[in-house]
Write a protein that holds these residues in place. Structure first.
Motif, PDB file in Angstrom:
ATOM      1  N   ALA A 559       0.757  -1.320  -0.041  1.00 12.92           N
ATOM      2  CA  ALA A 559       0.057  -0.141   0.038  1.00 12.92           C
ATOM      3  C   ALA A 559       0.943   1.354   0.095  1.00 12.92           C
ATOM      4  O   ALA A 559       0.630   2.301  -0.643  1.00 12.92           O
ATOM      5  CB  ALA A 559      -1.067   0.089   1.187  1.00 12.92           C
ATOM      6  N   GLY A 560       1.782   1.253   0.787  1.00 17.01           N
ATOM      7  CA  GLY A 560       2.860   2.154   0.933  1.00 17.01           C
ATOM      8  C   GLY A 560       3.513   2.596  -0.530  1.00 17.01           C
ATOM      9  O   GLY A 560       3.629   3.682  -0.796  1.00 17.01           O
ATOM     10  N   LYS A 561       3.795   1.568  -1.000  1.00 16.65           N
ATOM     11  CA  LYS A 561       4.398   1.567  -2.605  1.00 16.65           C
ATOM     12  C   LYS A 561       3.365   2.371  -3.575  1.00 16.65           C
ATOM     13  O   LYS A 561       3.821   3.358  -4.040  1.00 16.65           O
ATOM     14  CB  LYS A 561       4.663   0.276  -2.934  1.00 16.65           C
ATOM     15  CG  LYS A 561       6.063  -0.133  -2.522  1.00 16.65           C
ATOM     16  CD  LYS A 561       7.127   0.206  -3.302  1.00 16.65           C
ATOM     17  CE  LYS A 561       8.353  -0.150  -2.654  1.00 16.65           C
ATOM     18  NZ  LYS A 561       9.642   0.845  -3.046  1.00 16.65           N
ATOM     19  N   ALA A 562       2.160   1.861  -3.519  1.00 22.33           N
ATOM     20  CA  ALA A 562       1.106   2.513  -4.346  1.00 22.33           C
ATOM     21  C   ALA A 562       0.813   3.792  -3.969  1.00 22.33           C
ATOM     22  O   ALA A 562       0.871   4.784  -4.883  1.00 22.33           O
ATOM     23  CB  ALA A 562      -0.205   1.660  -4.131  1.00 22.33           C
ATOM     24  N   LEU A 563       0.930   4.272  -2.658  1.00 24.05           N
ATOM     25  CA  LEU A 563       0.687   5.493  -2.401  1.00 24.05           C
ATOM     26  C   LEU A 563       1.822   6.789  -2.818  1.00 24.05           C
ATOM     27  O   LEU A 563       1.671   7.604  -3.107  1.00 24.05           O
ATOM     28  CB  LEU A 563       0.656   5.543  -0.454  1.00 24.05           C
ATOM     29  CG  LEU A 563      -0.691   5.062  -0.050  1.00 24.05           C
ATOM     30  CD1 LEU A 563      -0.501   4.947   1.386  1.00 24.05           C
ATOM     31  CD2 LEU A 563      -1.769   6.105  -0.604  1.00 24.05           C
ATOM     32  N   SER A 564       3.101   5.961  -2.652  1.00 22.68           N
ATOM     33  CA  SER A 564       4.315   6.767  -2.992  1.00 22.68           C
ATOM     34  C   SER A 564       4.163   7.171  -4.581  1.00 22.68           C
ATOM     35  O   SER A 564       4.738   8.098  -5.218  1.00 22.68           O
ATOM     36  CB  SER A 564       5.749   6.387  -2.662  1.00 22.68           C
ATOM     37  OG  SER A 564       5.864   5.142  -3.245  1.00 22.68           O
ATOM     38  N   LEU A 565       3.501   6.219  -5.181  1.00 24.00           N
ATOM     39  CA  LEU A 565       3.389   6.627  -6.614  1.00 24.00           C
ATOM     40  C   LEU A 565       2.185   7.359  -6.776  1.00 24.00           C
ATOM     41  O   LEU A 565       2.277   8.315  -7.938  1.00 24.00           O
ATOM     42  CB  LEU A 565       3.050   5.078  -7.454  1.00 24.00           C
ATOM     43  CG  LEU A 565       2.424   5.120  -8.844  1.00 24.00           C
ATOM     44  CD1 LEU A 565       3.665   5.712  -9.713  1.00 24.00           C
ATOM     45  CD2 LEU A 565       2.075   3.978  -9.251  1.00 24.00           C
ATOM     46  N   LEU A 566       1.102   7.419  -6.003  1.00 22.78           N
ATOM     47  CA  LEU A 566       0.262   8.315  -6.125  1.00 22.78           C
ATOM     48  C   LEU A 566       0.287   9.801  -5.636  1.00 22.78           C
ATOM     49  O   LEU A 566      -0.307  10.779  -6.140  1.00 22.78           O
ATOM     50  CB  LEU A 566      -1.007   7.746  -5.397  1.00 22.78           C
ATOM     51  CG  LEU A 566      -2.108   7.129  -5.998  1.00 22.78           C
ATOM     52  CD1 LEU A 566      -1.783   5.891  -6.957  1.00 22.78           C
ATOM     53  CD2 LEU A 566      -3.173   6.336  -5.183  1.00 22.78           C
ATOM     54  N   ALA A 567       1.582   9.738  -4.819  1.00 20.81           N
ATOM     55  CA  ALA A 567       1.985  11.041  -4.249  1.00 20.81           C
ATOM     56  C   ALA A 567       2.216  12.142  -5.482  1.00 20.81           C
ATOM     57  O   ALA A 567       2.459  13.135  -5.584  1.00 20.81           O
ATOM     58  CB  ALA A 567       2.967  11.087  -3.359  1.00 20.81           C
ATOM     59  N   ASN A 568       2.746  11.552  -6.842  1.00 26.39           N
ATOM     60  CA  ASN A 568       2.951  12.341  -8.037  1.00 26.39           C
ATOM     61  C   ASN A 568       1.969  12.487  -8.955  1.00 26.39           C
ATOM     62  O   ASN A 568       0.784  11.553  -9.047  1.00 26.39           O
ATOM     63  CB  ASN A 568       4.130  11.350  -8.794  1.00 26.39           C
ATOM     64  CG  ASN A 568       5.297  11.111  -7.634  1.00 26.39           C
ATOM     65  OD1 ASN A 568       6.066  11.948  -7.412  1.00 26.39           O
ATOM     66  ND2 ASN A 568       5.688   9.808  -7.570  1.00 26.39           N
ATOM     67  N   ASP A 569       2.027  13.846  -9.509  1.00 24.96           N
ATOM     68  CA  ASP A 569       0.972  14.136 -10.357  1.00 24.96           C
ATOM     69  C   ASP A 569       1.271  13.544 -11.635  1.00 24.96           C
ATOM     70  O   ASP A 569       0.397  13.228 -12.445  1.00 24.96           O
ATOM     71  CB  ASP A 569       0.640  15.445 -10.436  1.00 24.96           C
ATOM     72  CG  ASP A 569       0.137  16.299  -9.365  1.00 24.96           C
ATOM     73  OD1 ASP A 569      -0.465  15.408  -8.464  1.00 24.96           O
ATOM     74  OD2 ASP A 569       0.412  17.368  -8.862  1.00 24.96           O
ATOM     75  N   PHE A 570       2.738  13.366 -11.948  1.00 23.14           N
ATOM     76  CA  PHE A 570       3.079  12.748 -13.042  1.00 23.14           C
ATOM     77  C   PHE A 570       4.295  11.695 -13.069  1.00 23.14           C
ATOM     78  O   PHE A 570       4.805  11.974 -12.002  1.00 23.14           O
ATOM     79  CB  PHE A 570       3.527  13.710 -14.127  1.00 23.14           C
ATOM     80  CG  PHE A 570       2.493  14.731 -14.836  1.00 23.14           C
ATOM     81  CD1 PHE A 570       1.795  14.461 -16.045  1.00 23.14           C
ATOM     82  CD2 PHE A 570       2.266  16.068 -13.820  1.00 23.14           C
ATOM     83  CE1 PHE A 570       0.891  15.354 -16.372  1.00 23.14           C
ATOM     84  CE2 PHE A 570       1.271  17.039 -14.639  1.00 23.14           C
ATOM     85  CZ  PHE A 570       0.659  16.608 -15.635  1.00 23.14           C
ATOM     86  N   ILE A 571       4.217  10.721 -13.559  1.00 24.74           N
ATOM     87  CA  ILE A 571       5.602  10.174 -13.705  1.00 24.74           C
ATOM     88  C   ILE A 571       6.264  10.099 -15.181  1.00 24.74           C
ATOM     89  O   ILE A 571       5.625  10.307 -15.987  1.00 24.74           O
ATOM     90  CB  ILE A 571       5.146   8.464 -13.522  1.00 24.74           C
ATOM     91  CG1 ILE A 571       4.139   8.138 -14.415  1.00 24.74           C
ATOM     92  CG2 ILE A 571       5.039   8.212 -12.156  1.00 24.74           C
ATOM     93  CD1 ILE A 571       4.096   6.517 -14.645  1.00 24.74           C
ATOM     94  N   LYS A 572       7.694   9.990 -14.834  1.00 23.41           N
ATOM     95  CA  LYS A 572       8.255  10.096 -15.972  1.00 23.41           C
ATOM     96  C   LYS A 572       8.658   8.707 -16.876  1.00 23.41           C
ATOM     97  O   LYS A 572       8.695   7.889 -15.973  1.00 23.41           O
ATOM     98  CB  LYS A 572       9.960  10.509 -15.834  1.00 23.41           C
ATOM     99  CG  LYS A 572      10.078  12.296 -15.495  1.00 23.41           C
ATOM    100  CD  LYS A 572      11.421  12.286 -15.336  1.00 23.41           C
ATOM    101  CE  LYS A 572      11.489  14.102 -15.140  1.00 23.41           C
ATOM    102  NZ  LYS A 572      12.650  14.550 -14.572  1.00 23.41           N
ATOM    103  N   LEU A 573       8.364   8.771 -18.041  1.00 20.94           N
ATOM    104  CA  LEU A 573       8.480   7.272 -18.756  1.00 20.94           C
ATOM    105  C   LEU A 573       9.781   7.403 -19.588  1.00 20.94           C
ATOM    106  O   LEU A 573      10.323   8.477 -20.120  1.00 20.94           O
ATOM    107  CB  LEU A 573       7.239   7.129 -19.424  1.00 20.94           C
ATOM    108  CG  LEU A 573       5.948   7.078 -18.763  1.00 20.94           C
ATOM    109  CD1 LEU A 573       4.707   6.724 -19.858  1.00 20.94           C
ATOM    110  CD2 LEU A 573       6.136   5.674 -18.030  1.00 20.94           C
ATOM    111  N   GLU A 574      10.156   6.359 -19.536  1.00 23.92           N
ATOM    112  CA  GLU A 574      11.574   6.155 -20.334  1.00 23.92           C
ATOM    113  C   GLU A 574      11.385   6.481 -21.983  1.00 23.92           C
ATOM    114  O   GLU A 574      10.271   5.804 -22.313  1.00 23.92           O
ATOM    115  CB  GLU A 574      12.177   4.958 -20.231  1.00 23.92           C
ATOM    116  CG  GLU A 574      13.002   4.624 -18.811  1.00 23.92           C
ATOM    117  CD  GLU A 574      13.871   5.008 -18.556  1.00 23.92           C
ATOM    118  OE1 GLU A 574      14.826   5.351 -19.650  1.00 23.92           O
ATOM    119  OE2 GLU A 574      14.198   5.766 -17.469  1.00 23.92           O
ATOM    120  N   PRO A 575      12.311   7.175 -22.377  1.00 21.84           N
ATOM    121  CA  PRO A 575      12.129   7.317 -23.955  1.00 21.84           C
ATOM    122  C   PRO A 575      12.612   6.338 -24.654  1.00 21.84           C
ATOM    123  O   PRO A 575      12.649   6.223 -25.984  1.00 21.84           O
ATOM    124  CB  PRO A 575      12.935   8.655 -23.980  1.00 21.84           C
ATOM    125  CG  PRO A 575      13.842   8.680 -23.284  1.00 21.84           C
ATOM    126  CD  PRO A 575      13.289   7.907 -21.981  1.00 21.84           C
TER     127      PRO A 575
END
Lengths: 653, 304, 100
Positions: A559-575
């Motif tokens: 749950a903590g892992k999911a929450l730390s992901l949700l704390a971001n508005d955007f995630i960077k994706l590899e180009p």
């Protein structure tokens, strides 16, 4: 004129032991375009990184090669170093001279030669590298939790209580999973359902939780930050919004079948609540058991008795689309069927039962009201044999691993039985006692010494029926004798295996599972909560057999892992994804069928209007399958272009 | 009746001596079922228990010779009646077909080129019947059904273990059930049907074997069996010949007839198969002649 | 569910409706639909014939307690030859049966 810098890491002695760093640096310095060659004890250390950053600026380096460990370990570290120094991180590459070289070589000369060839290859590849920019993708601030056992419940509550929406999908009619079936928990003998039920109620009352029971995930698309999930809601033929849980539908239902929740020991009607504390407290019609069929609806007893008019025989399965940013997988376990062990009767003897069936008998709300009885005649057994490692640690039966919980729950079973039947005799067959947990060893020792239970170290070879009794043959390896015990009841601590359907789910979610079918974690030591697909996290026995304590810990972690992901508005994706050269693509569509992620689609070309392949950058994982498969060479994997790969090969051979 | 059902037959020593009735009944049954059973023109000892040592390949050579001869005579399938022969031949053959095999070592030792391939398929007669003959075919040939007879099939160990060569589920064997049912018998399942009969311990520890025989027989009796059907001459011997010894410690044990399953088949099909039962040559000269190695044995040639 | 059929411990805590099957044998034409659809298989063929010359369903006395008043026979009968009256008490003997 390109200005290349080469940095060689000693990695303490890891690389320096078999690679002559000094010689390597001198040779590397002579290579074309190399303006700087340096070595350092630990490049990944702070001074090491600072040195690289300073050198990039000072020597105006265009491209940098780090000859060190695998990019899987420190690729990100050095990319950040490059960024700090103002260099596009995709112009920094790593040459793996540790895992690919120093660790597998003994001879120094050979190791040095190979390290040099790896560096040459890396430089060749780097020469054609181009700067790339990562792109951003928005994060949907919702989580999907699959599985409503204690792991799923815990993860759901942790996320929901942080203020995020959670969709909790549970296959069966009620939350609770196996923990709801248990009588008391080891080593403290807490009443299992008493500690679980409040959590189940909390889930149902939390405004952030959307509970989808009697449902299954059938499809999932997208990637970290934005998954599109299709959930199939099975018809329960009772309207959840109308059902008051009064149970008036039950008495006149004419069909009695065995209750799965009681592991086949207790009864239920075709319209049922699996157990009194079920959440949601909504009845379900088991359509397989109900006398009515899709074409013939005749028995309307429940319909007539339902004052709330909640019964609807015409209910159809529904599909619900859900958008989430992260997924927690908590699909749990089941016990290996007794039928798979022929020498223990292969589930032919009524009085040979598994651990969960024994739990149901111990449960106060179970079919026997908490009294241990023989399924064959209902009598209270006087001689009970417990068999640990029934299937576990037994490659012959396909389960090489230890199921981890059986030593503890068998001791608990023996204790609870002795409390109920003080003059009964208990035998426990075991291979070793594995009681590695807080208070576990003390618990087992107490049971062994205070309860006068006979622990026999050895395996059981055969169980068969002799009259009304069961005969158990086994070995007592401490006395070196064969033993034969006449038993009234045999309880097999069957191996813990992944729940059925988890393999199908693994395919739906594109995640890996191990040889035994448990979901694979991204790293056994450092990323035990994450699957190998970003944004999908693991909790509980779906990852491996574990007890309630560990399950809850892992669920909170996931749950903590999911929450730390949700704390971001955007995630960077590899180009580093595939790209199609429209002018070369001939529109054969091979790549569409190759792509395992559904990232390639045929679209009209912007210039000519002809159908050509187009790649969805969000879905593309950069695996390179389409690149290798394309017959015309129209697809390029950015960061690993053909030019780069051939240059690397040419330099190396 | 299926056409051209032909199989090579490896008899083994016991079938020509103590277990003649097993052979004669099996051959009689095979004939009416349309199976052409062609005995190998030359064969030697299967290698018996000595060949079952996992490490040493040397005792396996006896089996290898038999397999080579079967291949030379053009048999792709051979059949045995004796469970021990089945076990040793099959295990040896597996050495040639499985991954971690002794094929190269054995072929090198025998100086064979290209060497034995492992291509011969080894059947026990029971397995052969299951795969090639339908129970209805058996049923159609029954003239006097064994109605009312409760038969307990006993499998012993050699047909079932190790599981790589097992002809049936080692823990729940039931390969005899359809055949016995087709004969009209009532089939009795009893927990000792795959337990060891005591095997060669009968030569040195008869009391131990008698104890096993008692448990097997009394278990079958308590399940209501009238007789026990076996498929192995050694099981037959241990369970039948030792009943007298069993009675010295358990006087109450009722006599239990031990029969070969083929005898039951032949009897139900009305076939005459009787030989002089249990002919054991007492003649010293004859015994010596059997022990003397034959100068023409090609195996000896190969070993030179 | 495990493959072995174990007796259900708390079966006697469950009660099901009890029906009484009424058969008008003269109307029957022996189509066997009622026997086919009866989930507890309580019906059997008569040994004699009705005046039309058909065998008709009968309920053995030993089977009476197993009628669960589901009315399948009543609904499927094309000739209105069979119907069920429900007893006021839930007293039929529960059986663990699955039809489908």
């Amino acid at each position: 004129m390109t200005r290349l810098g080469v940095f060689i890491c000693h990695c303490g002695k890891n690389i320096a032991r078999t690679v002559n760093i000094e010689a390597l640096r001198e040779k590397a310095a002579t290579l074309p375009h190399v303006v700087l060659a340096k070595d350092y004890l630990y490049l990944c250390s702070k001074p090491g990184q600072t040195m690289i950053a300073d050198d990039i600026r000072e020597h105006r380096l265009d491209k940098v090669l780090i000859a060190a460990c695998s990019p899987r370990l420190h690729g990100k570290t050095f990319a950040q170093t490059a960024q700090r120094a103002g260099l596009n991180p995709y112009l920094l590459d790593m040459a793996n001279i540790r895992e690919h070289c120093s660790w597998v070589h003994i001879d120094g000369a050979e190791g040095t030669e190979k390290a040099f060839s790896i560096i040459k290859g890396g430089l060749g590849r780097l020469l054609y590298a181009e700067p790339l920019e990562p792109f951003q993708s928005p994060v949907t601030k919702r989580v999907l939790v699959i599985g409503g056992g204690v792991a799923g419940i815990q993860a759901t509550l942790d996320i929901a209580n942080s203020g995020y929406e959670v969709y909790l999908v549970e296959k069966s009619p009620s939350l609770g999973g196996h923990m709801a079936q248990l009588g008391e928990t080891f080593p403290t003998l807490d009443c299992s359902s008493c500690i679980l039920t409040p959590k189940m109620v909390e889930v149902s009352q939390n405004e952030h939780v959307h509970l989808l029971s009697y449902s299954e995930v059938t499809r999932i698309e997208g990637n970290i930050g934005q998954f599109q999930v299709t959930v199939r809601l099975r018809p329960r033929y009772v309207d959840e919004t109308l059902c008051t849980g009064c149970g008036d539908c039950v008495p006149t239902c004419p069909v009695v079948v065995s209750n799965e929740f009681d592991q086949g020991l207790g009864a239920r009607k075709a319209v049922y609540l699996p157990f009194p504390q079920a959440v949601p407290a909504v009845y379900t019609i088991d359509w397989d058991a109900c006398l009515n069929t899709d074409k013939l609806i005749i028995c309307e007893n429940c319909y007539k008795d339902c004052e709330a008019k909640a019964i609807n025989f015409l209910m159809e399965p529904q599909e619900k689309m859900v958008e989430v940013g992260a997924v927690v997988l908590a699909t749990g376990y089941e016990l290996m069927p007794v039928a798979r062990i022929g020498e223990y009767g292969g589930d032919e003897y009524e009085d040979v039962i598994d651990g969960l069936q024994f739990e149901r008998m111990l449960s106060a709300s179970g079919p026997t009201g908490g009294v241990v009885r023989r399924p064959s005649d209902g009598r209270i057994p006087q001689n009970v044999v417990f068999v640990q490692c029934a299937g576990s640690r037994d490659p012959e039966h396909g389960i090489p691993y230890c199921s981890k919980v059986c030593c503890m729950y068998t001791a608990k079973h023996a204790l609870l039985y002795k409390h109920a039947v003080p003059d009964g005799q208990v035998y426990v067959f075991y291979i070793d006692i594995r009681a590695a947990g807080k208070g576990h060893e003390e618990f087992v020792q107490k049971v062994m010494s205070e309860e006068r239970i006979l622990y026999l170290r050895g395996k059981v070879s055969k169980i068969f029926k002799s009259g009304a009794k069961l005969v158990v043959w086994g070995a007592d390896t401490l006395s070196g004798r064969q033993v034969e015990i006449e038993a009234d009841l045999v309880v097999l601590a069957m191996a813990v295996i992944p729940s059925s359907g988890s393999q199908k789910l693994a395919r739906t979610l594109h995640i890996a599972s191990d040889l035994s079918g448990f979901f694979s974690e991204a790293h056994p030591k450092l990323r035990p909560l994450e699957s190998n697909t970003d944004g999908i996290f693991l909790a509980g026995a779906a990852q491996f057999a574990k007890d309630i304590t560990d399950t809850v810990s892992q669920a909170t972690g996931a749950a903590g892992k999911a929450l730390s992901l949700l704390a971001n508005d955007f995630i960077k994706l590899e180009p580093t994804i595939s790209e199609v050269e429209e002018g070369i693509c001939r529109g054969c569509g091979l790549c569409v069928s190759i792509c395992p992620f559904g990232a390639v689609k045929m679209l009209p070309s912007t210039r000519t209007g002809a159908m050509v392949a187009g790649i969805n950058p969000i879905l593309c994982k950069g695996c390179g399958l389409c690149t290798a498969g394309c017959l015309s060479g129209a697809v390029t994997l950015k960061g690993s272009s053909f030019k780069q790969i051939f240059a690397q090969l040419e330099e190396m051979v | 009746m299926p056409e051209g059902l032909r199989v090579g037959y490896f008899p083994g020593c016991t079938l020509k001596t103590d277990a003649r009735d097993f052979e004669s009944s099996a051959l009689a049954v095979a004939r009416v079922l349309g199976i052409e059973v062609a005995e190998l023109s030359r064969w030697n000892c299967c290698g018996t228990v000595y060949s079952l040592d996992a490490v040493n390949l040397m005792p396996r050579l006896a089996s290898v010779h038999n397999l080579i001869r079967a291949e030379e005579e053009g048999f792709s399938e051979i059949m045995t009646l004796c469970s021990m022969c089945y076990n040793t031949l099959k295990q040896t053959n597996n050495l040639f077909t499985s991954k971690n095999n002794g094929r190269a070592a054995i072929n090198d030792f025998l100086c064979l080129k290209p060497g034995y391939s492992g291509r011969v398929k080894i059947y026990h007669f029971l397995e052969f019947l299951r795969e090639k003959i339908r129970p209805e075919q058996v049923k159609s040939l029954v003239v006097s059904p064994l109605a009312g007879v409760a038969v307990a099939p006993y499998y012993g160990c050699l047909l079932l273990r190790p599981k790589e060569i097992a002809i049936d589920d080692p823990e729940k064997p039931e390969i005899l059930t359809p055949i016995l049912s087709a004969l009209g018998a009532k089939v009795i399942d009893f927990p000792f049907n795959n337990e060891c009969c005591g095997a060669y311990q009968t030569a040195v520890h008869q009391e131990a074997v008698a104890r096993r025989a008692y448990r097997i027989i009394s278990s079958a009796q308590s399940e209501g069996a009238d007789m026990i059907a076996v498929s192995c001459p050694l099981c037959h011997y241990n369970l039948s010949a030792l009943q007298g010894l069993v009675r010295s410690t358990h006087p109450g044990l009722k006599a239990m007839p031990i029969v070969y399953f083929t005898e039951l088949m032949a009897r139900a099909m009305g076939l005459d198969y009787r030989t002089e039962i249990g002919v054991i040559p007492q003649d010293v000269a004859a015994a010596e002649a059997r022990l003397r190695p034959s100068p023409n044995d090609p195996g000896r040639e190969a070993l030179k | 569910m495990p493959p072995v059929k174990r007796k259900l411990f708390n079966l006697d805590q469950y009660q099901v409706p009890r029906g009484k099957v009424q058969i008008i044998s003269e109307r029957c034409k022996g189509c066997s639909l009622c026997l086919e659809y009866c989930p507890n298989k309580v019906l059997a063929w008569s040994t004699d014939y009705n005046f039309k010359g058909y065998r008709y369903p009968v309920l053995e006395e030993t089977e009476e307690k197993y009628c669960i008043s589901c009315r399948f026979c009543e609904e499927v009968c094309p000739d209105f030859a069979i119907y069920v009256t429900t007893e006021p008490e839930l007293t039929a003997k529960p059986q663990s049966t699955q039809r489908k």
